[in-house]
Design an enzyme around this catalytic site. Structure first.
Site, PDB file in Angstrom:
ATOM      1  CE  LYS A   1      -9.094  11.953   1.803  1.00  0.00           C
ATOM      2  NZ  LYS A   1      -8.344  10.738   1.403  1.00  0.00           N
TER       3      LYS A   1
ATOM      4  CB  SER B   1      -4.850  11.940   0.285  1.00  0.00           C
ATOM      5  OG  SER B   1      -5.898  10.987   0.194  1.00  0.00           O
TER       6      SER B   1
ATOM      7  CB  SER C   1      -5.271   7.802   1.130  1.00  0.00           C
ATOM      8  OG  SER C   1      -4.532   8.128  -0.020  1.00  0.00           O
TER       9      SER C   1
END
Length: 527
Positions: A76, A171, A195
């Protein structure tokens, strides 16, 4: 080959069925084919090929570093990566290249993992759809699956038809999409309020949030320091356990990590669940919960019961306060953490030079989107001298009550809690953006936020497809630092449910390669 699990492809590398370079090239090719998903912000092709080449040399010499050597992974884009742009999907950090690796990234590289690239997210990880980043939204691979398209009676994927694609959740949506689309075998996400687990549920993959303090946060660009945890996304529970085993342990660069050395991490197969006690929190039966998710949740509980486990209803009485409590604490820490982005040391800086104050204001206006600026504003309000006691301190007290609820339940003899992960399956993008970011986050993270406030481990496991042909995930919550037991139970459950493999044959070099995944046998919750 791309459809295999991490453990299976690791065995194939050791047996010489494929080389690390060939595997890397296959993943890079698929990343290019699935570029329309927008899962990656940066594809580190040169770095990946060089790492694969070094791995290949080790294999030829018989000096493999372990199960991750030569395995393509993704990270990420809010984890620092030395020499590779780290943007947090923001204009503020566009072009920023860190001089060091996050501890978790370094640990993976030390084990020979091959970094394919940095994945997309909501800006600074603030969101639950992966739709609010500076590089555009992430599209759910299931939008283009045979299962979903057949239910919708639509033609195969047309890149110009963007009206009905689904969100990934957030996210860490880029990481979830990267794993679901077979472009890597594992990916790092971050989990502050769900997330990692939220997009895992929407993308039909496993999303694991470790206990707070088990895995180092050093190099993870902070959102909420007291809740942030590096998360793991894989295609099966066993793979998540392999990655966790590489990451867990004390880090002198992160004072919140556990001091005791972590014992070698193995995940023995659980064959008998009759001695387990599964808790079903009655407060999680939310009115907004879809009938399908409720049905799968009930069937999962019945599955445990039919195998001899004790299944009981439990109470987490302060659950209803978790959303408001989380909002106050989250925005307060965000306001503090975002103060470092002032245009002076790194990141974006505006052209205005009238005064320092004007430069600060213009830089932050240009560098942050509305969501980030809104959270900063709310957090600073809660931290004002006249509001501090009434908001921040009260929220901290409620957080303690929420954590104590879990302690009481686990002390009563419950081994794990079984809950939904999300209220429903993935929503179409056009429907999702009708609500504002705060409302969406409050709805989508209703079952996941309390776990972060309590610092507990939790994992989302895909269980079945909805009537629309979309993945539904259920969440297991464990005792603090009993991550291994949690994953062991989740692995048993995963083997009992026959979750179907996503059918994306038109995106693969060889359509049959997806079917190489070993089907999870036994009972399907669908029937």
């Amino acid at each position: 080959m791309l459809g295999r699990t991490l453990r299976e492809v690791s065995a194939a590398l050791k047996q010489g069925q494929i080389t690390p370079t060939e595997l890397c090239q296959k993943c890079l090719s698929l990343i290019k084919k699935t570029k329309f998903l927008n899962a990656y912000i940066t594809v580190s092709e040169e770095v990946a090929l060089k790492q694969a080449e070094e791995s290949e040399k080790r294999y030829k010499k018989g000096h493999s570093l372990g199960d991750l050597d030569g395995i393509p992974i993704a990270v990420k884009d809010n984890f620092s990566t030395s020499g590779i742009e780290t943007t947090c999907a923001s204009n503020m950090l566009k072009g920023y290249i860190p001089p060091y690796n996050a501890t978790v990234v370094q640990k993976l590289l030390d084990q020979g993992a091959v970094l394919m690239g940095k994945t997309n997210l909501d800006e600074f990880a603030m969101g639950s759809g992966s739709t609010d980043g500076a590089f555009g939204p992430v599209k759910n691979p299931w939008s283009y699956s045979k299962q979903y398209r057949e239910k919708r009676k639509q033609k195969p994927h047309d890149e110009n038809e963007d009206s009905d694609w689904l969100i990934t959740g957030g996210s860490s949506g880029g990481s979830a999409a990267a794993v679901a689309a077979f472009t890597c075998f594992a990916a790092l996400g971050s989990d502050t309020g769900g997330s990692t687990r939220n997009p895992a549920a929407h993308c039909g993959v496993v999303g694991f949030k470790p206990s707070y303090g088990l895995v180092s946060r050093h190099g993870l660009i902070p959102l909420v320091n007291s809740m942030d945890v590096p998360g793991i996304l894989t295609r099966c529970v066993d793979d998540a356990a392999i990655v966790l085993g590489m990451l867990a342990g004390h880090d002198p660069k992160d004072s919140t990590t556990i001091q005791d050395p972590v014992k070698p991490f193995t995940l023995p197969t659980l064959t008998d669940v009759s001695k387990l006690c599964i808790g079903i929190p009655k407060e999680y039966l939310a009115p907004e919960l879809s009938g399908e998710v409720r049905s799968f949740w009930s069937k999962a509980a019945n599955l445990f019961e039919s195998e001899g486990a004790k299944v009981i209803e439990v109470s987490l009485p302060h659950t209803s306060y978790s959303i408001v409590c989380y909002h106050v604490l989250c925005t307060s820490e965000v306001a503090s953490n975002m103060a470092r982005f002032d245009g002076l040391e790194y990141g974006h800086r505006c052209d205005i030079n009238v005064s320092t104050e004007a430069m600060y204001a213009a830089t932050r206006r240009e560098g942050f989107n509305d969501v980030v600026r809104g959270r900063i504003l709310a957090g600073n309000f809660f931290l004002l001298k006249e509001n501090y006691e009434n908001y921040f301190i009260k929220a901290q007290k409620v957080r303690r009550l929420i954590a104590n609820d879990f302690v009481k339940v686990f002390n009563s003899g419950v081994d794990v809690l079984l809950t939904p992960t999300t209220l429903r399956g993935a929503a179409p993008y056009l429907e999702f953006i009708k609500e504002d970011n705060r409302t969406r986050s409050a709805q989508d993270d209703i079952f996941t936020q309390a776990v972060n406030m309590a610092g507990l481990p939790a994992v989302s496991v895909p269980v079945a497809l909805s009537n629309q042909g979309l993945p539904i995930g259920l969440q297991f919550i464990g005792r603090a630092f009993c991550d291994q037991q949690l994953l062991k139970i989740a692995k048993w459950f995963e083997k009992q449910v026959q979750f179907p493999v996503i059918q994306l044959q038109e995106l693969m070099d060889d359509g049959s390669s997806v079917s190489e995944i070993e089907k999870l046998a036994s009972v399907s919750l669908k029937h």
